[in-house]
Design a protein around this motif. Sequence first.
Motif, PDB file in Angstrom:
ATOM      1  N   TYR A 141      47.966  37.561  46.554  1.00 58.44           N
ATOM      2  CA  TYR A 141      46.929  37.145  45.609  1.00 58.44           C
ATOM      3  C   TYR A 141      45.555  37.117  46.282  1.00 58.44           C
ATOM      4  O   TYR A 141      44.575  37.631  45.741  1.00 58.44           O
ATOM      5  CB  TYR A 141      47.275  35.779  45.018  1.00 58.44           C
ATOM      6  N   ASP A 142      45.497  36.538  47.479  1.00 58.45           N
ATOM      7  CA  ASP A 142      44.230  36.480  48.216  1.00 58.45           C
ATOM      8  C   ASP A 142      43.731  37.879  48.581  1.00 58.45           C
ATOM      9  O   ASP A 142      42.524  38.146  48.546  1.00 58.45           O
ATOM     10  CB  ASP A 142      44.376  35.626  49.477  1.00 58.45           C
ATOM     11  N   THR A 143      44.657  38.762  48.929  1.00 57.59           N
ATOM     12  CA  THR A 143      44.279  40.144  49.243  1.00 57.59           C
ATOM     13  C   THR A 143      43.678  40.821  48.018  1.00 57.59           C
ATOM     14  O   THR A 143      42.658  41.512  48.110  1.00 57.59           O
ATOM     15  CB  THR A 143      45.494  40.936  49.765  1.00 57.59           C
ATOM     16  N   THR A 170      49.132  47.178  49.122  1.00 58.26           N
ATOM     17  CA  THR A 170      47.842  47.542  48.532  1.00 58.26           C
ATOM     18  C   THR A 170      48.049  48.386  47.279  1.00 58.26           C
ATOM     19  O   THR A 170      47.392  48.171  46.256  1.00 58.26           O
ATOM     20  CB  THR A 170      46.978  48.309  49.555  1.00 58.26           C
ATOM     21  N   TYR A 181      49.366  35.394  50.033  1.00 59.48           N
ATOM     22  CA  TYR A 181      48.729  36.487  50.767  1.00 59.48           C
ATOM     23  C   TYR A 181      48.373  37.642  49.825  1.00 59.48           C
ATOM     24  O   TYR A 181      47.262  38.174  49.874  1.00 59.48           O
ATOM     25  CB  TYR A 181      49.645  36.981  51.893  1.00 59.48           C
ATOM     26  N   ASN A 192      41.777  41.600  39.913  1.00 57.96           N
ATOM     27  CA  ASN A 192      42.391  40.468  39.233  1.00 57.96           C
ATOM     28  C   ASN A 192      43.833  40.832  38.892  1.00 57.96           C
ATOM     29  O   ASN A 192      44.068  41.786  38.147  1.00 57.96           O
ATOM     30  CB  ASN A 192      41.598  40.143  37.964  1.00 57.96           C
ATOM     31  N   LEU A 219      42.168  39.365  45.505  1.00 55.06           N
ATOM     32  CA  LEU A 219      40.835  38.795  45.298  1.00 55.06           C
ATOM     33  C   LEU A 219      39.832  39.416  46.265  1.00 55.06           C
ATOM     34  O   LEU A 219      38.707  39.738  45.881  1.00 55.06           O
ATOM     35  CB  LEU A 219      40.862  37.274  45.468  1.00 55.06           C
ATOM     36  N   GLY A 220      40.247  39.588  47.517  1.00 58.23           N
ATOM     37  CA  GLY A 220      39.385  40.203  48.523  1.00 58.23           C
ATOM     38  C   GLY A 220      39.035  41.648  48.194  1.00 58.23           C
ATOM     39  O   GLY A 220      37.997  42.156  48.624  1.00 58.23           O
ATOM     40  N   MET A 221      39.913  42.307  47.446  1.00 56.59           N
ATOM     41  CA  MET A 221      39.670  43.681  47.009  1.00 56.59           C
ATOM     42  C   MET A 221      38.848  43.712  45.721  1.00 56.59           C
ATOM     43  O   MET A 221      38.525  44.787  45.221  1.00 56.59           O
ATOM     44  CB  MET A 221      41.009  44.399  46.767  1.00 56.59           C
ATOM     45  N   GLY A 222      38.557  42.528  45.177  1.00 60.02           N
ATOM     46  CA  GLY A 222      37.820  42.455  43.920  1.00 60.02           C
ATOM     47  C   GLY A 222      38.684  42.761  42.706  1.00 60.02           C
ATOM     48  O   GLY A 222      38.170  43.146  41.659  1.00 60.02           O
TER      49      GLY A 222
END
Length: 110
Positions: A39-41, A14, A37, A48, A43-46
């Motif tokens: 990259y998706d994390t 993180t 994982y 880039n 994105l999930g955190m908003g």
Amino acid sequence: MKIIRTDRGGGKTTALIKQAARDKSYILCHSKSAARYIYDTALGMGLNIPYPITVDDIPLRGYKGDILIDEIDYILPQLLGAQVNTITTSASIDTLDNNKSEIKINSKAN
């Protein structure tokens, strides 16, 4: 160079995601599934971030920017083709405080 140290699940990735978003740095990880994982994390955190790179992407021909390494204990054996017993460093080590809800990463010195 600095090292972020905490137990598994303590927020190291993180912290790297936040730093990568701030600095537009690449994160080097040990596998394509880990790259997805991360990259998706992000994105999930908003956030880039540049799509993470893997050991298979080395050498990074012509890239001159900073690289953030996630899970060095997996990366080094992949790079060397042997298990690593002990490492030393003169780099500073930041230990994450897992009791805080927000992980602070110092701004890059200009």
